[in-house]
Design a protein around this motif. Structure first.
Motif, PDB file in Angstrom:
ATOM      1  N   ALA A  24       0.829  -1.203   0.000  1.00  0.00           N
ATOM      2  CA  ALA A  24       0.000   0.000   0.000  1.00  0.00           C
ATOM      3  C   ALA A  24       0.864   1.254   0.000  1.00  0.00           C
ATOM      4  N   ASN A  25       2.062   1.157   0.544  1.00  0.00           N
ATOM      5  CA  ASN A  25       2.948   2.320   0.605  1.00  0.00           C
ATOM      6  C   ASN A  25       3.916   2.395  -0.573  1.00  0.00           C
ATOM      7  N   LYS A  26       4.304   1.245  -1.101  1.00  0.00           N
ATOM      8  CA  LYS A  26       5.337   1.214  -2.134  1.00  0.00           C
ATOM      9  C   LYS A  26       4.823   0.792  -3.500  1.00  0.00           C
ATOM     10  N   GLY A  27       3.610   0.342  -3.581  1.00  0.00           N
ATOM     11  CA  GLY A  27       3.130  -0.236  -4.838  1.00  0.00           C
ATOM     12  C   GLY A  27       3.320  -1.738  -4.783  1.00  0.00           C
ATOM     13  N   ARG A  28       2.436  -2.470  -5.396  1.00  0.00           N
ATOM     14  CA  ARG A  28       2.462  -3.917  -5.234  1.00  0.00           C
ATOM     15  C   ARG A  28       2.923  -4.582  -6.517  1.00  0.00           C
ATOM     16  N   THR A  29       4.025  -5.308  -6.432  1.00  0.00           N
ATOM     17  CA  THR A  29       4.514  -6.044  -7.584  1.00  0.00           C
ATOM     18  C   THR A  29       4.645  -7.533  -7.298  1.00  0.00           C
ATOM     19  N   LEU A  30       4.743  -7.895  -6.035  1.00  0.00           N
ATOM     20  CA  LEU A  30       4.875  -9.292  -5.641  1.00  0.00           C
ATOM     21  C   LEU A  30       3.877  -9.600  -4.527  1.00  0.00           C
ATOM     22  N   VAL A  31       3.559 -10.869  -4.385  1.00  0.00           N
ATOM     23  CA  VAL A  31       2.682 -11.311  -3.305  1.00  0.00           C
ATOM     24  C   VAL A  31       3.495 -12.242  -2.417  1.00  0.00           C
ATOM     25  N   SER A  32       3.456 -12.002  -1.122  1.00  0.00           N
ATOM     26  CA  SER A  32       4.258 -12.813  -0.217  1.00  0.00           C
ATOM     27  C   SER A  32       3.672 -14.210  -0.059  1.00  0.00           C
ATOM     28  N   ASN A  33       4.550 -15.159   0.235  1.00  0.00           N
ATOM     29  CA  ASN A  33       4.110 -16.534   0.477  1.00  0.00           C
ATOM     30  C   ASN A  33       3.177 -16.606   1.672  1.00  0.00           C
ATOM     31  N   ALA A  34       3.437 -15.808   2.711  1.00  0.00           N
ATOM     32  CA  ALA A  34       2.575 -15.819   3.896  1.00  0.00           C
ATOM     33  C   ALA A  34       1.154 -15.413   3.533  1.00  0.00           C
ATOM     34  N   TYR A  35       1.014 -14.431   2.662  1.00  0.00           N
ATOM     35  CA  TYR A  35      -0.307 -13.982   2.235  1.00  0.00           C
ATOM     36  C   TYR A  35      -1.015 -15.088   1.454  1.00  0.00           C
ATOM     37  N   LEU A  36      -0.308 -15.712   0.516  1.00  0.00           N
ATOM     38  CA  LEU A  36      -0.903 -16.802  -0.267  1.00  0.00           C
ATOM     39  C   LEU A  36      -1.301 -17.978   0.623  1.00  0.00           C
ATOM     40  N   GLU A  37      -0.430 -18.339   1.554  1.00  0.00           N
ATOM     41  CA  GLU A  37      -0.742 -19.435   2.469  1.00  0.00           C
ATOM     42  C   GLU A  37      -1.963 -19.096   3.316  1.00  0.00           C
ATOM     43  N   GLY A  38      -2.064 -17.839   3.749  1.00  0.00           N
ATOM     44  CA  GLY A  38      -3.222 -17.397   4.511  1.00  0.00           C
ATOM     45  C   GLY A  38      -4.503 -17.507   3.695  1.00  0.00           C
ATOM     46  N   LEU A  39      -4.462 -17.067   2.447  1.00  0.00           N
ATOM     47  CA  LEU A  39      -5.640 -17.153   1.580  1.00  0.00           C
ATOM     48  C   LEU A  39      -6.089 -18.600   1.393  1.00  0.00           C
ATOM     49  N   LEU A  40      -5.141 -19.477   1.186  1.00  0.00           N
ATOM     50  CA  LEU A  40      -5.466 -20.867   0.863  1.00  0.00           C
ATOM     51  C   LEU A  40      -5.844 -21.713   2.076  1.00  0.00           C
ATOM     52  N   SER A  41      -5.531 -21.248   3.268  1.00  0.00           N
ATOM     53  CA  SER A  41      -5.783 -22.062   4.458  1.00  0.00           C
ATOM     54  C   SER A  41      -6.869 -21.509   5.374  1.00  0.00           C
ATOM     55  N   THR A  42      -7.486 -20.405   4.995  1.00  0.00           N
ATOM     56  CA  THR A  42      -8.461 -19.746   5.859  1.00  0.00           C
ATOM     57  C   THR A  42      -9.883 -20.158   5.481  1.00  0.00           C
ATOM     58  N   LYS A  43     -10.693 -20.459   6.489  1.00  0.00           N
ATOM     59  CA  LYS A  43     -12.074 -20.879   6.249  1.00  0.00           C
ATOM     60  C   LYS A  43     -12.963 -19.707   5.859  1.00  0.00           C
ATOM     61  N   ILE A  44     -12.775 -18.572   6.536  1.00  0.00           N
ATOM     62  CA  ILE A  44     -13.583 -17.380   6.276  1.00  0.00           C
ATOM     63  C   ILE A  44     -12.632 -16.211   6.086  1.00  0.00           C
TER      64      ILE A  44
END
Length: 140
Positions: A24-44
């Motif tokens: 949000a501060n620098k512009g987004r060019t990559l997605v972190s593994n932690a974010y992807l893992e969170g998306l894929l493992s979260t129920k809601i």
């Protein structure tokens, strides 16, 4: 925020409410593994579009992650999305807590909503499909 109001929850749940990048501060060019893992493992997945942009990319990232998505109010939902059909809309923190409690106790309903949201996104909300609709007026 829900993270600051966990006392509202009637049961003990893990709440992951953390920014995993400084995009949000620098512009987004990559997605972190932690974010992807969170998306894929979260129920809601709860989307709070604080920046007032409707159809925010986080909404679609959450949908593609496969969990059931809850979003705050939008004047117009992305095409095909319907409250209580393929996503859930919450109106305040108390309503959010009630919905989370209910759907964690009713996994078949939660999974059915999540699946319908995921299928709609995959079938109708890819960049390719959007471009086909813009240039040819329909999905090819």
């Amino acid at each position: 925020t829900l993270q600051n109001n966990t006392k509202l929850l009637k049961s003990n749940y893990t709440i992951w409410a953390k920014s995993v990048s400084d995009g949000a501060n620098k512009g987004r060019t990559l997605v972190s593994n932690a974010y992807l893992e969170g998306l894929l493992s979260t129920k809601i997945l709860v989307v709070a579009q604080r920046d007032k942009y409707e159809d925010h990319y986080r909404f679609f990232e959450a949908i593609i992650g496969g969990g059931m998505v809850m979003t705050d109010f939008m004047y117009t939902l992305p095409e095909g999305f319907r409250d209580r059909e393929n996503i859930l809309i919450y109106h305040n923190v108390s309503h959010l807590v009630d919905l989370v409690e209910y759907y964690l106790k009713h996994p078949a309903e939660r999974l059915a909503i999540a699946k319908r949201g995921w299928l709609l996104a995959i079938q109708n909300h890819s960049t390719t499909t959007w471009m086909e609709k813009i240039f040819w007026g329909r999905k090819l």
